[in-house]
Scaffold this motif. Structure first.
Motif, PDB file in Angstrom:
ATOM      1  N   GLU A   1      20.174  54.712  29.645  1.00  0.00           N
ATOM      2  CA  GLU A   1      21.598  54.052  29.265  1.00  0.00           C
ATOM      3  C   GLU A   1      22.402  54.138  28.026  1.00  0.00           C
ATOM      4  O   GLU A   1      21.743  53.941  27.178  1.00  0.00           O
TER       5      GLU A   1
ATOM      6  N   LEU B   1      28.914  42.270  34.006  1.00  0.00           N
ATOM      7  CA  LEU B   1      28.020  42.476  33.025  1.00  0.00           C
ATOM      8  C   LEU B   1      28.400  41.089  31.662  1.00  0.00           C
ATOM      9  O   LEU B   1      29.199  40.826  30.992  1.00  0.00           O
TER      10      LEU B   1
ATOM     11  N   HIS C   1      39.870  39.901  24.439  1.00  0.00           N
ATOM     12  CA  HIS C   1      38.752  39.403  25.231  1.00  0.00           C
ATOM     13  C   HIS C   1      38.313  38.296  25.281  1.00  0.00           C
ATOM     14  O   HIS C   1      37.481  38.148  23.751  1.00  0.00           O
TER      15      HIS C   1
ATOM     16  N   VAL D   1      21.088  45.066  32.589  1.00  0.00           N
ATOM     17  CA  VAL D   1      22.322  44.423  31.254  1.00  0.00           C
ATOM     18  C   VAL D   1      21.996  43.086  32.756  1.00  0.00           C
ATOM     19  O   VAL D   1      22.177  43.394  33.526  1.00  0.00           O
TER      20      VAL D   1
ATOM     21  N   ILE E   1      44.391  44.428  39.493  1.00  0.00           N
ATOM     22  CA  ILE E   1      44.394  43.248  39.869  1.00  0.00           C
ATOM     23  C   ILE E   1      43.249  42.692  38.408  1.00  0.00           C
ATOM     24  O   ILE E   1      42.211  42.621  38.675  1.00  0.00           O
ATOM     25  N   VAL E   2      43.416  42.042  37.566  1.00  0.00           N
ATOM     26  CA  VAL E   2      43.188  41.103  36.957  1.00  0.00           C
ATOM     27  C   VAL E   2      43.477  39.842  36.640  1.00  0.00           C
ATOM     28  O   VAL E   2      44.257  39.412  36.790  1.00  0.00           O
TER      29      VAL E   2
ATOM     30  N   ARG F   1      31.456  50.594  36.097  1.00  0.00           N
ATOM     31  CA  ARG F   1      32.398  50.427  35.708  1.00  0.00           C
ATOM     32  C   ARG F   1      33.129  48.963  35.505  1.00  0.00           C
ATOM     33  O   ARG F   1      32.307  48.249  35.738  1.00  0.00           O
ATOM     34  N   THR F   2      33.749  48.553  34.339  1.00  0.00           N
ATOM     35  CA  THR F   2      34.282  46.968  34.868  1.00  0.00           C
ATOM     36  C   THR F   2      35.479  47.569  34.902  1.00  0.00           C
ATOM     37  O   THR F   2      36.405  48.302  34.420  1.00  0.00           O
ATOM     38  N   LYS F   3      36.254  46.243  34.785  1.00  0.00           N
ATOM     39  CA  LYS F   3      37.304  46.159  34.872  1.00  0.00           C
ATOM     40  C   LYS F   3      38.563  47.067  34.063  1.00  0.00           C
ATOM     41  O   LYS F   3      39.378  47.231  34.217  1.00  0.00           O
TER      42      LYS F   3
ATOM     43  N   PHE G   1      41.083  38.711  28.132  1.00  0.00           N
ATOM     44  CA  PHE G   1      40.720  39.222  30.041  1.00  0.00           C
ATOM     45  C   PHE G   1      38.692  38.829  29.290  1.00  0.00           C
ATOM     46  O   PHE G   1      38.709  38.580  28.352  1.00  0.00           O
TER      47      PHE G   1
ATOM     48  N   MET H   1      28.054  40.590  28.135  1.00  0.00           N
ATOM     49  CA  MET H   1      28.357  41.277  27.271  1.00  0.00           C
ATOM     50  C   MET H   1      28.952  40.086  26.265  1.00  0.00           C
ATOM     51  O   MET H   1      29.590  39.473  26.068  1.00  0.00           O
TER      52      MET H   1
ATOM     53  N   GLY I   1      41.604  47.961  42.824  1.00  0.00           N
ATOM     54  CA  GLY I   1      40.649  46.808  42.350  1.00  0.00           C
ATOM     55  C   GLY I   1      41.092  46.430  40.961  1.00  0.00           C
ATOM     56  O   GLY I   1      41.381  45.267  40.561  1.00  0.00           O
ATOM     57  N   TYR I   2      41.306  47.487  40.762  1.00  0.00           N
ATOM     58  CA  TYR I   2      41.287  47.365  39.070  1.00  0.00           C
ATOM     59  C   TYR I   2      42.450  46.678  38.568  1.00  0.00           C
ATOM     60  O   TYR I   2      42.471  46.402  37.493  1.00  0.00           O
TER      61      TYR I   2
ATOM     62  N   GLY J   1      33.760  42.710  30.614  1.00  0.00           N
ATOM     63  CA  GLY J   1      32.485  43.228  31.944  1.00  0.00           C
ATOM     64  C   GLY J   1      32.645  42.817  32.836  1.00  0.00           C
ATOM     65  O   GLY J   1      32.173  43.206  34.052  1.00  0.00           O
ATOM     66  N   THR J   2      33.685  42.159  33.414  1.00  0.00           N
ATOM     67  CA  THR J   2      33.925  42.365  34.032  1.00  0.00           C
ATOM     68  C   THR J   2      34.000  42.633  35.959  1.00  0.00           C
ATOM     69  O   THR J   2      34.576  44.007  35.280  1.00  0.00           O
ATOM     70  N   THR J   3      33.042  43.268  36.622  1.00  0.00           N
ATOM     71  CA  THR J   3      33.413  43.899  37.285  1.00  0.00           C
ATOM     72  C   THR J   3      33.957  43.904  38.804  1.00  0.00           C
ATOM     73  O   THR J   3      34.667  44.142  39.871  1.00  0.00           O
ATOM     74  N   GLU J   4      33.811  42.238  39.325  1.00  0.00           N
ATOM     75  CA  GLU J   4      34.505  41.916  40.572  1.00  0.00           C
ATOM     76  C   GLU J   4      35.463  40.140  39.887  1.00  0.00           C
ATOM     77  O   GLU J   4      34.847  39.400  39.776  1.00  0.00           O
ATOM     78  N   ASN J   5      36.241  39.620  40.429  1.00  0.00           N
ATOM     79  CA  ASN J   5      36.988  38.667  40.712  1.00  0.00           C
ATOM     80  C   ASN J   5      37.698  38.468  42.329  1.00  0.00           C
ATOM     81  O   ASN J   5      37.714  39.480  43.457  1.00  0.00           O
TER      82      ASN J   5
END
Lengths: 120, 137
Positions: free
Chosen positions: A116, B61, B73, B118, B10-11, A40-42, B18, B63, B7-8, B21-25
């Protein structure tokens, strides 16, 4: 689905079953299953990471070695291709564990792969 | 009734884009506070906020944008260039209709790659002082 992709890939190598084999099966054969974790990504799910287990059963150690190599080669060859509508991005051999089954009198190898994919 | 926020929603967008591959901010606003104690205070110190400093990070990730994604992006190629350039970049942070806007400077950029998984990236930034606005027009 990954199960269909693995079935299609390993069937030409040896008798292959998904999740469970019939009672009166003859060696050599293999049984496979898979667990998935979405990536999962945002922006949403961008792929899946599967832990794939292949249980190889053979009558001799020599067959175990031969078929293990064949299974590894077959699965590693589908990296970067689409099989049964599943886009395979990467295939990694993780580990294997060869044992002798004293109940049935055959040799087994528990082979684990990480696969994957872009979709399910 | 209070409502949970996913959480998704909040970007963080850099230049309206964007980061692939962002998973966390993370985002942090820290007040620069000074303790004031004059004789008039008669022994009870007061606190004065001199400034607000904001900073945060992006991790995810590694990407690359695919065809057609360039307009919406950013990927690692653009991020590397932005870090080296050191220019202030306009940002928005938050969910639609409830955003913080401002400008940031990328202060730290790192990549990590092993033999199997990755690759991952991590970016830290500081907001240019005085540029933050809540829900700008």
């Amino acid at each position: 689905m990954i199960i269909e992709a693995i079935q299609a890939t390993l069937s030409p190598v040896l008798t292959t079953y998904s999740r469970v084999a019939p009672q009166e099966v003859e060696t050599p054969f293999c049984v496979h299953d898979a667990d998935s974790v979405p990536v999962r990504t945002k922006n949403g799910i961008v792929g899946y990471v599967y832990t794939v287990r292949v249980l190889l059963v053979c009558a001799s150690t020599a067959d175990i070695i031969t078929y293990t190599d064949s299974i590894k080669s077959a699965l590693e060859a589908i990296a970067g291709t689409t099989v049964s509508n599943t886009a395979i991005e990467a295939v990694y051999f993780d580990d294997d564990n060869i044992e002798y089954n004293t109940v049935y009198g055959w040799h087994e190898n528990n082979i684990t792969f990480t696969i994957e994919t872009k979709n399910r | 009734m209070a409502k949970k926020e996913r959480g998704y929603n909040i970007v963080l967008k850099l230049n309206g884009k964007f980061v692939c591959g962002t998973t966390e901010n993370s985002f942090k606003i820290a007040g620069e506070v000074e303790e004031i104690l004059t004789k008039e205070d008669e022994g009870d110190a007061s606190l004065e906020v001199l400034n607000n400093n904001a900073e945060g990070s992006i991790s995810g990730l590694m990407m690359l944008v695919e065809s057609g994604e360039e307009e919406t992006h950013l990927d690692i190629v653009a991020l590397r260039a932005a870090v080296l350039a050191g220019d202030a970049i306009p940002i928005t942070y938050g969910k639609t209709g409830e955003v913080i806007a401002g400008e940031l400077i990328l202060t730290d950029y790192s990549e990590s790659t092993n033999a199997k998984d990755v690759g991952s990236i991590s970016v830290s930034f500081r907001v240019v002082p005085g540029t933050l606005e809540i829900n700008p027009a």
